[in-house]
Design a protein around this motif. Sequence first.
Motif, PDB file in Angstrom:
ATOM      1  N   MET A   1       0.831  -1.184   0.000  1.00 33.88           N
ATOM      2  CA  MET A   1       0.000   0.000   0.000  1.00 33.88           C
ATOM      3  C   MET A   1       0.875   1.246   0.000  1.00 33.88           C
ATOM      4  SD  MET A   1      -3.188   0.827  -0.128  1.00 33.88           S
ATOM      5  CE  MET A   1      -4.597   0.406   0.806  1.00 33.88           C
ATOM      6  N   ASP A   2       1.968   1.197   0.757  1.00 36.13           N
ATOM      7  CA  ASP A   2       2.874   2.344   0.809  1.00 36.13           C
ATOM      8  C   ASP A   2       3.469   2.630  -0.565  1.00 36.13           C
ATOM      9  OD1 ASP A   2       2.440   2.748   3.502  1.00 36.13           O
ATOM     10  OD2 ASP A   2       4.180   1.584   4.128  1.00 36.13           O
ATOM     11  N   ARG A   3       3.827   1.564  -1.287  1.00 37.58           N
ATOM     12  CA  ARG A   3       4.406   1.746  -2.622  1.00 37.58           C
ATOM     13  C   ARG A   3       3.423   2.429  -3.566  1.00 37.58           C
ATOM     14  NH1 ARG A   3       6.425  -3.284  -5.654  1.00 37.58           N
ATOM     15  NH2 ARG A   3       6.600  -2.086  -7.543  1.00 37.58           N
ATOM     16  N   LEU A   4       2.167   2.028  -3.488  1.00 43.50           N
ATOM     17  CA  LEU A   4       1.139   2.640  -4.330  1.00 43.50           C
ATOM     18  C   LEU A   4       0.965   4.107  -3.955  1.00 43.50           C
ATOM     19  CD1 LEU A   4      -0.978   2.181  -6.547  1.00 43.50           C
ATOM     20  CD2 LEU A   4      -2.585   1.532  -4.754  1.00 43.50           C
ATOM     21  N   HIS A   5       0.924   4.391  -2.669  1.00 46.06           N
ATOM     22  CA  HIS A   5       0.793   5.769  -2.198  1.00 46.06           C
ATOM     23  C   HIS A   5       1.971   6.624  -2.674  1.00 46.06           C
ATOM     24  CE1 HIS A   5       1.262   9.078   0.711  1.00 46.06           C
ATOM     25  NE2 HIS A   5      -0.048   9.148   0.586  1.00 46.06           N
ATOM     26  N   GLU A   6       3.180   6.096  -2.544  1.00 48.94           N
ATOM     27  CA  GLU A   6       4.368   6.840  -2.970  1.00 48.94           C
ATOM     28  C   GLU A   6       4.360   7.096  -4.469  1.00 48.94           C
ATOM     29  OE1 GLU A   6       7.668   4.557  -1.511  1.00 48.94           O
ATOM     30  OE2 GLU A   6       7.121   4.920   0.567  1.00 48.94           O
ATOM     31  N   LEU A   7       3.972   6.111  -5.252  1.00 48.85           N
ATOM     32  CA  LEU A   7       3.915   6.255  -6.706  1.00 48.85           C
ATOM     33  C   LEU A   7       2.935   7.356  -7.109  1.00 48.85           C
ATOM     34  CD1 LEU A   7       4.673   5.121  -9.550  1.00 48.85           C
ATOM     35  CD2 LEU A   7       2.738   3.559  -9.285  1.00 48.85           C
ATOM     36  N   ILE A   8       1.742   7.321  -6.535  1.00 48.16           N
ATOM     37  CA  ILE A   8       0.714   8.310  -6.866  1.00 48.16           C
ATOM     38  C   ILE A   8       1.110   9.684  -6.345  1.00 48.16           C
ATOM     39  CG2 ILE A   8      -1.673   8.999  -6.427  1.00 48.16           C
ATOM     40  CD1 ILE A   8      -2.338   5.957  -6.461  1.00 48.16           C
ATOM     41  N   SER A   9       1.613   9.752  -5.136  1.00 46.45           N
ATOM     42  CA  SER A   9       2.000  11.042  -4.555  1.00 46.45           C
ATOM     43  C   SER A   9       3.108  11.706  -5.361  1.00 46.45           C
ATOM     44  CB  SER A   9       2.470  10.865  -3.111  1.00 46.45           C
ATOM     45  OG  SER A   9       1.405  10.437  -2.313  1.00 46.45           O
TER      46      SER A   9
END
Length: 108
Positions: A1-9
């Motif tokens: 989930m963190d990876r997805l958040h970082e990618l989008i952010s």
Amino acid sequence: MDRLHELISAKLRAAPALERAPQEAESGQEGPSERTRPRLVDSLEDAAEHDPAFAEALDGTARELQTALAAASGGVSASGDGQAIGGSVGIRADRGSAAALRMRPEQG
């Protein structure tokens, strides 16, 4: 989930809707507001349309997350009007009765 958040952010860092979403979450909302959600979706779709590498990374990261979530839940999932059951299921009927997990009239 963190990876997805970082990618989008990283991709949408200047999008106002991305700034509003955490503020709404901190205020106790269960999800983005009716105004913020479509703006986030539009921003993501626009970024993916104009940056194929981002679209590919987003798709791959989302698939990895779905796989991890399915594994964490014991590999059990259902969608639509489906039913998912983890473990054994026993269905019995006796004395002329019918038993099923789900019964539907025959489509004709």
